[in-house]
Design an enzyme around this catalytic site. Structure first.
Site, mmCIF file in Angstrom:
data_model
loop_
_atom_site.group_PDB
_atom_site.id
_atom_site.type_symbol
_atom_site.label_atom_id
_atom_site.label_comp_id
_atom_site.label_asym_id
_atom_site.label_seq_id
_atom_site.Cartn_x
_atom_site.Cartn_y
_atom_site.Cartn_z
ATOM 1 N N GLU A 1 0.842 -1.216 0.000
ATOM 2 C CA GLU A 1 0.000 0.000 0.000
ATOM 3 C C GLU A 1 0.868 1.254 0.000
ATOM 4 O OE1 GLU A 1 -3.020 -2.415 -0.425
ATOM 5 O OE2 GLU A 1 -3.053 -0.247 -0.663
ATOM 6 N N HIS B 1 -12.238 -8.276 -5.391
ATOM 7 C CA HIS B 1 -12.116 -7.538 -6.652
ATOM 8 C C HIS B 1 -13.298 -7.794 -7.574
ATOM 9 C CE1 HIS B 1 -8.232 -7.656 -4.793
ATOM 10 N NE2 HIS B 1 -7.787 -6.734 -5.604
HETATM 11 O O1 KAW Z 1 -5.813 -6.361 -3.588
HETATM 12 C C1 KAW Z 1 -4.672 -6.256 -3.198
HETATM 13 C C2 KAW Z 1 -4.225 -5.018 -2.414
HETATM 14 C C3 KAW Z 1 -5.250 -3.897 -2.593
HETATM 15 C C4 KAW Z 1 -4.789 -2.794 -3.595
HETATM 16 O O2 KAW Z 1 -3.730 -2.046 -3.014
HETATM 17 O O3 KAW Z 1 -4.293 -3.373 -4.787
HETATM 18 C C5 KAW Z 1 -5.989 -1.830 -3.910
HETATM 19 C C6 KAW Z 1 -7.209 -2.562 -4.495
HETATM 20 C C7 KAW Z 1 -8.311 -1.576 -4.684
HETATM 21 C C8 KAW Z 1 -8.483 -0.921 -5.903
HETATM 22 C C9 KAW Z 1 -9.515 0.013 -6.071
HETATM 23 C C10 KAW Z 1 -10.377 0.295 -4.988
HETATM 24 C C11 KAW Z 1 -10.185 -0.354 -3.754
HETATM 25 C C12 KAW Z 1 -9.155 -1.279 -3.593
HETATM 26 N N1 KAW Z 1 -5.511 -0.857 -4.908
HETATM 27 C C13 KAW Z 1 -5.260 0.417 -4.534
HETATM 28 O O4 KAW Z 1 -5.433 0.844 -3.406
HETATM 29 C C14 KAW Z 1 -4.778 1.310 -5.631
HETATM 30 C C15 KAW Z 1 -4.377 2.613 -5.334
HETATM 31 C C16 KAW Z 1 -3.927 3.447 -6.353
HETATM 32 C C17 KAW Z 1 -3.874 2.994 -7.674
HETATM 33 C C18 KAW Z 1 -4.290 1.710 -7.964
HETATM 34 C C19 KAW Z 1 -4.745 0.866 -6.941
HETATM 35 N N2 KAW Z 1 -3.735 -7.223 -3.386
HETATM 36 C C20 KAW Z 1 -4.069 -8.409 -4.165
HETATM 37 C C21 KAW Z 1 -2.878 -9.349 -4.465
HETATM 38 C C22 KAW Z 1 -1.561 -8.880 -4.019
HETATM 39 C C23 KAW Z 1 -0.641 -8.256 -4.785
HETATM 40 N N3 KAW Z 1 0.495 -8.024 -4.063
HETATM 41 C C24 KAW Z 1 0.320 -8.479 -2.807
HETATM 42 C C25 KAW Z 1 1.159 -8.473 -1.700
HETATM 43 C C26 KAW Z 1 0.696 -9.003 -0.492
HETATM 44 C C27 KAW Z 1 -0.605 -9.544 -0.394
HETATM 45 C C28 KAW Z 1 -1.464 -9.543 -1.519
HETATM 46 C C29 KAW Z 1 -0.983 -9.024 -2.709
HETATM 47 C C30 KAW Z 1 -5.094 -9.270 -3.387
HETATM 48 O O5 KAW Z 1 -5.223 -9.063 -2.166
HETATM 49 O O6 KAW Z 1 -5.715 -10.110 -4.051
HETATM 50 ZN ZN ZN Z 2 -2.344 -2.503 -4.882
#
Ligand code: KAW
Ligand code: ZN
Length: 493
Positions: free
Chosen positions: A244, A373
């Site tokens: 994050e 997601h």
């Molecule tokens: O979903 C996430 C972390 C959440 C996020 O940081 O990617 C988040 C998802 C999100 C997108 C839009 C609205 C709400 C949540 N993305 C962001 O916060 C974000 C911020 C700015 C730009 C693009 C994305 N990780 C994935 C897989 C993953 C990738 N790397 C990791 C490392 C450790 C653990 C998990 C993961 C998962 O949990 O399946």
């Molecule tokens: Zn992310």
């Protein structure tokens, strides 16, 4: 759908008067720590029962509305709209080609883990079939690190697992984020502004419901950046905090771009920044530097055990990272119709991941909704892209830091740690400052000299593990791949 997902609760396995168990932290903890297949099955099935059926019709409506919005933006459907940011008509073919290059490595770790799980759990794990998804330490079987301790290549060499170490050292949520911030500052990136610490939500509040899935937020005023995370003191959350904060570092580096260009070069870049730093953090060299690894010796067995654990996160994730949008692209394109949603999902889960449900599923279930997601309309191929390019970035910054040299076996890629190396940090910064102002091939070229996605860096990083797995699987005469599942999904119509 987000409200259903974020407030869903289930009853405990051994006590159905306790019915306030949420995905985070309770169900996540159970899947990580329980070694009771019946309890794991209960949590796996009840979570899906609590979310799937309630989201099924809402999801159908969402697909139509999303496609209508895409058409109003001159796209054919949402799939085309989501792929537009990769600016390459060949993008899906490139992803398929990357998967073909990475699949042999996945088949090896899959076969090895199935062999180990069969030793532990017996016939509930078949010798040649897919692996039951509830035994892999994670609600979606997308990372298997939580079952590392009875899968280690050299179990007698086991060192304390990092979650235990974080707790033993009384790590707090604040200390987890300060540790992450310290790494970014050490390579000449930027500390979190004061408002970050004042306005972020880093712990699950006790007085109200919250969307616990972690996220980072840019308020586009060039000052206000925040993270929302229901942080637990676990290695997974320690890594997620870096993930994050990687988003926030990208926000800060491109904050002087016009708003239009305050985005990742493509969405995979945004997902790769924090994970790139985690590749250094999780090296034994770094864990020792920050006192999370006590043992002084770096003998080959310990190094391989560590590389294996990272592989249970990174290699294992690849098929899941791919199939999520393989399913959704077909849904948006109408190739998968609502009554096929669930059984096509399990076809892809078996074909790419080699996992099967612990109990038979039907078209009346809606298991994709068990993953945030899907119900939050967050594209997923970005993570597959990230898991490939983060190793290209790692190879480049490690070369800059003099910690990796393709011709010097004393400097293998998996032992590199760029901590406190400002030259590496400055090279990364140059790419991040571009935001989305240049096509992503220009951005990746600035850091790596390459203009394409390339699996060779990931394969290079895991080469010692790949060789060991092939030898070990041959020695144990393990069947590589999987036969048709005896479990699966039946159409009740
Ligand atoms: O979903 C996430 C972390 C959440 C996020 O940081 O990617 C988040 C998802 C999100 C997108 C839009 C609205 C709400 C949540 N993305 C962001 O916060 C974000 C911020 C700015 C730009 C693009 C994305 N990780 C994935 C897989 C993953 C990738 N790397 C990791 C490392 C450790 C653990 C998990 C993961 C998962 O949990 O399946
Ligand atoms: Zn992310």
């Amino acid at each position: 759908m987000e409200k259903i997902y974020s407030t869903a609760k289930i009853c405990a396995f051994d006590n159905n008067s306790t019915c306030d168990l949420a995905l985070e932290p309770e169900l996540t903890q159970t899947l990580a720590n329980s070694r009771n297949p019946e309890e794991l099955k209960h949590v796996w099935v009840e979570w899906r029962n609590a979310v799937g059926p309630h989201c099924r019709l809402l999801f159908e409506e969402y697909v139509d509305l999303s496609n209508e919005a895409a058409r109003l933006n001159n796209f054919t459907n949402t799939a085309e709209s989501w792929l537009d940011g990769y600016e390459d008509p060949q993008f899906r073919q490139q992803i398929e080609s990357l998967w073909e290059q990475l699949k042999p490595l996945y088949l090896q770790i899959h076969a090895y883990v199935r062999f180990q799980l069969r030793k532990k759990y017996g016939d509930v794990v078949s010798e040649k079939g897919p692996i039951p998804a509830h035994l892999l330490g994670n609600m979606w079987a997308q990372r298997w690190r939580n079952v590392a301790q009875f899968n280690l290549p050299y179990p007698d060499k086991e060192e304390v697992d990092l979650t235990a170490e974080l707790r033993a050292q009384n790590y707090t949520v604040d200390k987890i984020f300060r540790t992450a911030e310290d790494f970014f500052k050490s390579i000449n990136l930027t500390e979190m502004p004061q408002t970050f610490w004042e306005r972020s939500i880093l712990e699950k509040p006790k007085d109200r419901e919250m969307v616990c899935h972690a996220s980072a937020w840019d308020f586009y005023d060039r000052k206000d950046f925040r993270i929302k995370q229901c942080t637990a003191i676990t290695m997974e959350h320690f890594t997620t905090a870096h993930h994050e904060m990687g988003h926030v570092e990208y926000f800060i580096q491109y904050k002087n771009q016009p708003v239009k260009f305050r985005r990742g070069a493509n969405s995979g870049f945004h997902e790769a920044v924090g994970d790139l730093i985690s590749l250094s953090v999780e090296s034994r060299k770094h864990l020792r530097k920050i006192g999370l690894l006590k043992s002084e010796s770096d003998d080959p067995e310990n190094v391989l055990n560590n590389l294996f654990q990272i592989g249970l996160d990174k290699i294992v994730f690849l098929p899941f990272g791919y199939l999520m949008d393989l399913w959704r692209w077909d849904v948006f394109e109408g190739k998968i119709t609502p009554d096929e949603y669930n059984c096509k999902w399990w076809e892809l889960r078996e074909k790419y991941q080699g996992v099967e449900p612990p109990v038979n599923r039907t078209d009346q279930d809606f298991d994709p909704a068990a993953k945030y997601h899907i119900i939050a309309s967050v594209p997923y191929i970005r993570y597959f892209v990230s898991f490939v390019i983060q190793f290209q970035f790692h190879r480049a910054v490690c070369e800059k830091a003099g910690q990796y040299d393709a011709n010097d076996p004393s400097k293998p890629l998996h032992e590199c740690d760029i901590y406190q190396n400002t030259e590496a940090g400055n090279a990364l910064k140059k790419m991040l400052q571009l935001g989305s102002s240049r096509p992503w091939p220009d951005a990746i070229e600035v850091l790596t000299g390459q203009r394409t996605m390339d699996a060779s860096a990931l394969l290079e990083y895991f080469k010692p593990l790949h060789k060991w797995l092939e030898q070990e699987n041959k020695k144990n005469k393990v069947f590589i791949g999987w036969e048709k599942s005896t479990k699966g999904c039946v159409n009740t119509k």
